[in-house]
Design a protein around this motif. Structure first.
Motif, PDB file in Angstrom:
ATOM      1  N   ASP A  73     -57.230 -20.692   9.344  1.00 32.35           N
ATOM      2  CA  ASP A  73     -56.248 -20.254   8.352  1.00 32.35           C
ATOM      3  C   ASP A  73     -54.897 -20.898   8.688  1.00 32.35           C
TER       4      ASP A  73
ATOM      5  N   GLU B   1     -51.055 -22.104   7.610  1.00 30.61           N
ATOM      6  CA  GLU B   1     -49.961 -21.875   6.658  1.00 30.61           C
ATOM      7  C   GLU B   1     -48.728 -22.643   7.077  1.00 30.61           C
ATOM      8  N   ASN B   2     -48.159 -23.346   6.133  1.00 35.56           N
ATOM      9  CA  ASN B   2     -46.890 -24.070   6.342  1.00 35.56           C
ATOM     10  C   ASN B   2     -46.886 -24.888   7.634  1.00 35.56           C
TER      11      ASN B   2
ATOM     12  N   ASN C 221     -45.829 -29.160   5.612  1.00 35.65           N
ATOM     13  CA  ASN C 221     -46.216 -27.902   4.936  1.00 35.65           C
ATOM     14  C   ASN C 221     -47.659 -27.834   4.456  1.00 35.65           C
TER      15      ASN C 221
ATOM     16  N   ASN D 236     -51.164 -26.128   3.842  1.00 40.69           N
ATOM     17  CA  ASN D 236     -51.729 -24.789   3.640  1.00 40.69           C
ATOM     18  C   ASN D 236     -53.190 -24.948   3.257  1.00 40.69           C
TER      19      ASN D 236
ATOM     20  N   SER E  84     -48.000 -21.743  11.029  1.00 40.29           N
ATOM     21  CA  SER E  84     -48.983 -20.760  11.493  1.00 40.29           C
ATOM     22  C   SER E  84     -50.382 -21.370  11.467  1.00 40.29           C
TER      23      SER E  84
END
Ligand SMILES: Nc1ncnc2c1ncn2[C@@H]1O[C@H](COP(=O)(O)OP(=O)(O)OP(=O)(O)O)[C@@H](O)[C@H]1O
Length: 238
Positions: free
Chosen positions: A7, A9-10, A23, A25, A61
């Motif tokens: 997972d 993110e950014n 970035n 995702n 993340s």
């Protein structure tokens, strides 16, 4: 909603002043997902950032198997149950094929049962080189061993950076089908791949990268081997 085992993110990553990932995702559940793109778009940088390898410097993340891993060292990430097939393979010249597999074998989170003998069933030619050292085997055998070394950790999630490079077409098919089967057993497989046939055979869906960004994601029913998509993002036709 599908549970994401990978997972992201950014996610951003840079080498000094040069930004290599912008970035990002995306997520991978119990499935095989391909990351595709031309040379230099940031695929290896992405694999390294996920595995905690520096360079690059990464921020954002990254959750693998439910844990935030950004900032953790690579060995801690591997011990969570993350298998990795690096570009360049990173084998030990002074260890034999057998020793590479023995040293990495462990029980994993999903109850799969990859052992050295199952690896040799997948790659019979590697089985004939069991006693050869890491610096005595061919490019194709190095790729097989790097894949085998990741499989015997029985990972819950597997990140592969161009695993089929240097393999004969028939072996590419075997690897692709094994990765597909692995994802059916509940492993999240992230397959970074330039070999379109391998990606199409193994993966359920794909993300295409360009200049450090994800610029296209296949949607339900969209073929990964769609000629216009491949032409636009990879500059190839099949
Ligand atoms: N160690 C490094 N130091 C500085 N820049 C780097 C470094 N490694 C990669 N880069 C740059 O980051 C960008 C992405 O490279 P990366 O190797 O991730 O691409 P790739 O898609 O994996 O390409 P390939 O398929 O050729 O391996 C490129 O512009 C590359 O020049």
């Amino acid at each position: 909603m599908t549970e994401m085992i990978i997972d992201v993110e950014n996610l951003k990553a840079h080498y000094g002043l040069g930004q290599a990932l912008q970035n990002l995702n995306f997520g991978v559940g119990k499935e095989c997902v391909a990351i595709m793109g031309r040379n230099g778009v940031g695929k290896t940088t992405l694999a390294r950032a996920l595995m905690g390898l520096a360079p690059p410097q990464a921020s954002g993340s990254v959750k693998l198997l439910g844990q935030q891993v950004l900032g953790l060292p690579p060995h801690r990430i591997a011990h969570l149950g993350v298998g990795y097939v690096p570009q360049g393979r990173r084998l030990f010249p002074s260890l034999s094929v057998d020793e590479h597999l023995q040293l990495n074998a462990r029980k994993g989170p999903t109850g799969q049962q990859w052992s050295a003998s199952r690896v040799f069933e997948l790659f019979p030619s590697l089985g004939q080189r069991r006693r050869a050292y890491g610096d005595q085997i061919s490019g194709g055998e190095r790729s097989m061993l790097a894949i085998g070394r990741a499989l015997v950790t029985n990972p819950g999630c597997l990140i592969l950076d161009e695993p089929t490079e240097g393999l004969a077409p028939a072996v590419v098919e075997d690897v692709a089908l094994s990765l597909k089967e692995l994802s059916r057993e509940g492993v999240a497989v992230l397959l970074i791949e330039q070999n379109v046939k391998a990606a199409v055979m193994a993966a359920d869906r794909a993300y295409f990268m360009s200049e450090g960004k994800i610029v296209h994601e296949t949607v339900d029913g969209e073929s990964m081997s769609d000629e216009a998509t491949l032409g636009r993002y990879l500059g190839v036709s099949v």
